[in-house]
Design a protein around this motif. Sequence first.
Motif, PDB file in Angstrom:
ATOM      1  N   ARG A  19       0.825  -1.211   0.000  1.00 59.90           N
ATOM      2  CA  ARG A  19       0.000   0.000   0.000  1.00 59.90           C
ATOM      3  C   ARG A  19       0.859   1.259   0.000  1.00 59.90           C
ATOM      4  NH1 ARG A  19      -2.896  -0.434   5.898  1.00 59.90           N
ATOM      5  NH2 ARG A  19      -1.264   0.463   7.213  1.00 59.90           N
ATOM      6  N   CYS A  20       2.164   1.118   0.225  1.00 57.11           N
ATOM      7  CA  CYS A  20       3.073   2.259   0.086  1.00 57.11           C
ATOM      8  C   CYS A  20       3.470   2.505  -1.374  1.00 57.11           C
ATOM      9  CB  CYS A  20       4.340   2.047   0.927  1.00 57.11           C
ATOM     10  SG  CYS A  20       4.086   2.352   2.700  1.00 57.11           S
ATOM     11  N   ILE A  21       3.212   1.524  -2.240  1.00 58.51           N
ATOM     12  CA  ILE A  21       3.610   1.662  -3.644  1.00 58.51           C
ATOM     13  C   ILE A  21       2.981   2.886  -4.304  1.00 58.51           C
ATOM     14  CG2 ILE A  21       3.398   0.584  -5.934  1.00 58.51           C
ATOM     15  CD1 ILE A  21       4.012  -2.104  -4.573  1.00 58.51           C
ATOM     16  N   PRO A  22       1.643   3.121  -4.175  1.00 63.52           N
ATOM     17  CA  PRO A  22       1.099   4.335  -4.782  1.00 63.52           C
ATOM     18  C   PRO A  22       1.668   5.616  -4.174  1.00 63.52           C
ATOM     19  CG  PRO A  22      -0.585   3.185  -3.478  1.00 63.52           C
ATOM     20  CD  PRO A  22       0.574   2.257  -3.607  1.00 63.52           C
ATOM     21  N   ILE A  23       2.058   5.586  -2.899  1.00 61.78           N
ATOM     22  CA  ILE A  23       2.673   6.754  -2.259  1.00 61.78           C
ATOM     23  C   ILE A  23       4.049   7.009  -2.866  1.00 61.78           C
ATOM     24  CG2 ILE A  23       3.564   7.678  -0.081  1.00 61.78           C
ATOM     25  CD1 ILE A  23       1.407   6.040   1.361  1.00 61.78           C
ATOM     26  N   ILE A  24       4.819   5.946  -3.038  1.00 64.90           N
ATOM     27  CA  ILE A  24       6.160   6.079  -3.621  1.00 64.90           C
ATOM     28  C   ILE A  24       6.067   6.602  -5.054  1.00 64.90           C
ATOM     29  CG2 ILE A  24       8.243   4.810  -4.292  1.00 64.90           C
ATOM     30  CD1 ILE A  24       7.465   2.816  -1.943  1.00 64.90           C
ATOM     31  N   VAL A  41      10.909  -9.740   3.709  1.00 64.82           N
ATOM     32  CA  VAL A  41      10.220  -9.860   2.427  1.00 64.82           C
ATOM     33  C   VAL A  41       9.656  -8.522   1.954  1.00 64.82           C
ATOM     34  CG1 VAL A  41       9.671 -12.302   2.694  1.00 64.82           C
ATOM     35  CG2 VAL A  41       8.063 -10.581   3.569  1.00 64.82           C
ATOM     36  N   ALA A  42       9.284  -7.642   2.886  1.00 63.49           N
ATOM     37  CA  ALA A  42       8.767  -6.328   2.494  1.00 63.49           C
ATOM     38  C   ALA A  42       9.830  -5.535   1.752  1.00 63.49           C
ATOM     39  CB  ALA A  42       8.290  -5.560   3.723  1.00 63.49           C
ATOM     40  N   LEU A  43      11.059  -5.570   2.253  1.00 59.63           N
ATOM     41  CA  LEU A  43      12.157  -4.858   1.606  1.00 59.63           C
ATOM     42  C   LEU A  43      12.495  -5.486   0.255  1.00 59.63           C
ATOM     43  CD1 LEU A  43      14.256  -2.618   1.759  1.00 59.63           C
ATOM     44  CD2 LEU A  43      15.767  -4.186   2.998  1.00 59.63           C
ATOM     45  N   GLU A  44      12.487  -6.807   0.195  1.00 60.60           N
ATOM     46  CA  GLU A  44      12.774  -7.497  -1.075  1.00 60.60           C
ATOM     47  C   GLU A  44      11.726  -7.151  -2.124  1.00 60.60           C
ATOM     48  OE1 GLU A  44      15.502  -9.220  -1.990  1.00 60.60           O
ATOM     49  OE2 GLU A  44      16.194  -8.447  -0.055  1.00 60.60           O
ATOM     50  N   MET A  45      10.482  -7.091  -1.717  1.00 61.69           N
ATOM     51  CA  MET A  45       9.418  -6.762  -2.659  1.00 61.69           C
ATOM     52  C   MET A  45       9.584  -5.337  -3.190  1.00 61.69           C
ATOM     53  SD  MET A  45       6.297  -5.213  -3.202  1.00 61.69           S
ATOM     54  CE  MET A  45       5.576  -4.853  -1.616  1.00 61.69           C
ATOM     55  N   LEU A  46       9.910  -4.387  -2.305  1.00 61.46           N
ATOM     56  CA  LEU A  46      10.105  -3.009  -2.735  1.00 61.46           C
ATOM     57  C   LEU A  46      11.292  -2.888  -3.685  1.00 61.46           C
ATOM     58  CD1 LEU A  46       9.416  -1.025   0.565  1.00 61.46           C
ATOM     59  CD2 LEU A  46       7.949  -1.163  -1.457  1.00 61.46           C
ATOM     60  N   ARG A  47      12.335  -3.670  -3.445  1.00 59.82           N
ATOM     61  CA  ARG A  47      13.493  -3.649  -4.350  1.00 59.82           C
ATOM     62  C   ARG A  47      13.122  -4.130  -5.745  1.00 59.82           C
ATOM     63  NH1 ARG A  47      17.691  -5.949   0.241  1.00 59.82           N
ATOM     64  NH2 ARG A  47      18.532  -3.906   0.875  1.00 59.82           N
ATOM     65  N   GLU A  49      10.054  -3.905  -7.032  1.00 56.91           N
ATOM     66  CA  GLU A  49       9.136  -2.919  -7.607  1.00 56.91           C
ATOM     67  C   GLU A  49       9.861  -1.654  -8.057  1.00 56.91           C
ATOM     68  OE1 GLU A  49       5.800  -2.963  -8.174  1.00 56.91           O
ATOM     69  OE2 GLU A  49       5.603  -5.041  -7.507  1.00 56.91           O
ATOM     70  N   PHE A  50      10.877  -1.258  -7.299  1.00 55.45           N
ATOM     71  CA  PHE A  50      11.579   0.009  -7.577  1.00 55.45           C
ATOM     72  C   PHE A  50      13.096  -0.229  -7.628  1.00 55.45           C
ATOM     73  CE2 PHE A  50       7.669   1.067  -5.252  1.00 55.45           C
ATOM     74  CZ  PHE A  50       7.060   1.934  -6.162  1.00 55.45           C
ATOM     75  N   PRO A  51      13.575  -0.916  -8.660  1.00 50.03           N
ATOM     76  CA  PRO A  51      14.996  -1.286  -8.727  1.00 50.03           C
ATOM     77  C   PRO A  51      15.953  -0.095  -8.811  1.00 50.03           C
ATOM     78  CG  PRO A  51      13.877  -1.788 -10.797  1.00 50.03           C
ATOM     79  CD  PRO A  51      12.810  -1.420  -9.816  1.00 50.03           C
ATOM     80  N   THR A  52      15.461   1.083  -9.217  1.00 44.13           N
ATOM     81  CA  THR A  52      16.351   2.242  -9.369  1.00 44.13           C
ATOM     82  C   THR A  52      16.416   3.110  -8.112  1.00 44.13           C
ATOM     83  OG1 THR A  52      14.585   3.619 -10.291  1.00 44.13           O
ATOM     84  CG2 THR A  52      15.908   2.316 -11.848  1.00 44.13           C
ATOM     85  N   LEU A  53      15.544   2.847  -7.142  1.00 46.95           N
ATOM     86  CA  LEU A  53      15.529   3.666  -5.928  1.00 46.95           C
ATOM     87  C   LEU A  53      16.456   3.090  -4.862  1.00 46.95           C
ATOM     88  CD1 LEU A  53      11.741   4.578  -5.471  1.00 46.95           C
ATOM     89  CD2 LEU A  53      13.543   5.922  -6.557  1.00 46.95           C
ATOM     90  N   GLN A  54      16.996   3.974  -4.033  1.00 46.13           N
ATOM     91  CA  GLN A  54      17.873   3.545  -2.942  1.00 46.13           C
ATOM     92  C   GLN A  54      17.065   2.849  -1.858  1.00 46.13           C
ATOM     93  OE1 GLN A  54      20.131   6.713  -1.183  1.00 46.13           O
ATOM     94  NE2 GLN A  54      21.373   5.360   0.081  1.00 46.13           N
ATOM     95  N   THR A  55      17.604   1.747  -1.339  1.00 50.60           N
ATOM     96  CA  THR A  55      16.932   1.020  -0.256  1.00 50.60           C
ATOM     97  C   THR A  55      17.873   0.857   0.930  1.00 50.60           C
ATOM     98  OG1 THR A  55      17.567  -1.114  -1.219  1.00 50.60           O
ATOM     99  CG2 THR A  55      15.393  -0.261  -1.791  1.00 50.60           C
ATOM    100  N   LEU A  56      17.301   0.882   2.121  1.00 47.40           N
ATOM    101  CA  LEU A  56      18.057   0.735   3.355  1.00 47.40           C
ATOM    102  C   LEU A  56      17.374  -0.312   4.225  1.00 47.40           C
ATOM    103  CD1 LEU A  56      18.432   4.554   4.154  1.00 47.40           C
ATOM    104  CD2 LEU A  56      20.153   3.085   3.083  1.00 47.40           C
ATOM    105  N   GLU A  57      18.164  -0.968   5.071  1.00 39.02           N
ATOM    106  CA  GLU A  57      17.601  -2.028   5.914  1.00 39.02           C
ATOM    107  C   GLU A  57      17.426  -1.553   7.350  1.00 39.02           C
ATOM    108  OE1 GLU A  57      17.977  -6.825   6.647  1.00 39.02           O
ATOM    109  OE2 GLU A  57      19.394  -5.787   5.349  1.00 39.02           O
ATOM    110  N   LEU A  58      16.241  -1.837   7.891  1.00 41.01           N
ATOM    111  CA  LEU A  58      15.922  -1.519   9.281  1.00 41.01           C
ATOM    112  C   LEU A  58      15.883  -2.801  10.109  1.00 41.01           C
ATOM    113  CD1 LEU A  58      13.120   1.136   8.683  1.00 41.01           C
ATOM    114  CD2 LEU A  58      15.218   1.535   9.984  1.00 41.01           C
ATOM    115  N   PRO A  59      15.974  -2.697  11.439  1.00 40.49           N
ATOM    116  CA  PRO A  59      15.899  -3.896  12.291  1.00 40.49           C
ATOM    117  C   PRO A  59      14.558  -4.602  12.136  1.00 40.49           C
ATOM    118  CG  PRO A  59      16.641  -1.984  13.548  1.00 40.49           C
ATOM    119  CD  PRO A  59      16.175  -1.462  12.226  1.00 40.49           C
ATOM    120  N   SER A  60      14.579  -5.923  12.209  1.00 36.19           N
ATOM    121  CA  SER A  60      13.350  -6.707  12.097  1.00 36.19           C
ATOM    122  C   SER A  60      12.590  -6.729  13.416  1.00 36.19           C
ATOM    123  CB  SER A  60      13.686  -8.137  11.690  1.00 36.19           C
ATOM    124  OG  SER A  60      12.521  -8.946  11.748  1.00 36.19           O
ATOM    125  N   TYR A  61      11.246  -6.598  13.340  1.00 37.73           N
ATOM    126  CA  TYR A  61      10.407  -6.747  14.527  1.00 37.73           C
ATOM    127  C   TYR A  61      10.245  -8.225  14.891  1.00 37.73           C
ATOM    128  CZ  TYR A  61       8.778  -1.853  14.411  1.00 37.73           C
ATOM    129  OH  TYR A  61       8.689  -0.474  14.453  1.00 37.73           O
TER     130      TYR A  61
END
Length: 348
Positions: A19-24, A41-47, A49-61
């Motif tokens: 649901r963040c995809i339309p926001i991005i 998996v959320a981070l992998e999916m975003l990568r 969807e948006f291969p050209t955007l910078q991604t960073l990793e946060l601690p897992s809950y």
Amino acid sequence: MKKNILVAPLNWGLGHATRCIPIIRALVKNNFNPILASDGVALEMLRKEFPTLQTLELPSYEIEYAKNGKNFKWKMLKNSPKMISAILNEKKIIKDWVTEYNLCGIISDNRLGVRSKKIPSIFITHQLNVLTGNTSWITSKLHQNIVKKFYECWVPDFKEKPNLTGKLGHLKNSDLKLKYIGPLSRLEKKELPKKYDLMIILSGPEPQRTMLEEKLSVAVLKFDGKVLFVKGIIEEKKKTGQIGNTSFCNYMNSDELEIAFNESEMVLCRSGYTTIMDLAKLGKKAFFIPTPGQYEQEYLARRLKKNNFFPFANQDDFKIENLLEIPMYSGIQTVENEVNWKSLFAAF
């Protein structure tokens, strides 16, 4: 210079990220530079969807469901020290990232520690009330106290009735800085020839995702019609297979899912809120199997059945014959919602 905006969805299934995809997309269109942050998996999916955007990793809950739905609350309680530790680590990381990446704003989808006093920090949630059975009043109050610390809170639903979330996303009296932005979906309705009689789409934390996959993999063999079975497993490579009339795949990107939804007569899925928003946008009929013990999904499934929109069954009770109930329900008619992105992004 484009302003850098951190977009950080919670890794709890794929719903928060999708649901963040339309926001991005809207941030890019409005000349911002989104930096994406999550884990698993959320981070992998975003990568993907948006291969050209910078991604960073946060601690897992480290969210994990109980095998028995009755133990859901206690499993979450047992995991709470890890979750609190992750939230505290998030806060430290964000403090550094604001300077390191020259952030001008933050959009956090249910990540409680992703905020900064130095820049506008937006919180996205459809759960202003957090349902946990007889402890709902405590969890709701704790959650609202955290939301209060953000610059403002965006609720992806309509403020007035009819709405999709009911008491989840609406408070009788509140001093929270709320903005109801309308339902969010990355998908668009298209008139395509029917290819599948049934689309099954899974998501959510383990082990419940696998437990439902195993149950439905057997049940679907009795279904009379063509089936598309999307397992919701984000992996490096796409995997497909065919057993009888059922086509299997591990995951689909947004473009592929949009086509698949529009080519399918009906849908079998969890009653997660992101999926409900997608179904409303596409005007699709569906059958829900809420995640055992997850109060939010159980509440949404009961509410939507009561309003004659969608039928549902508990996971242990579900039989493929239950799908015959779908035509008796109306589904939700296509929700037209034009988000005023320029107004929302004025916060930055």
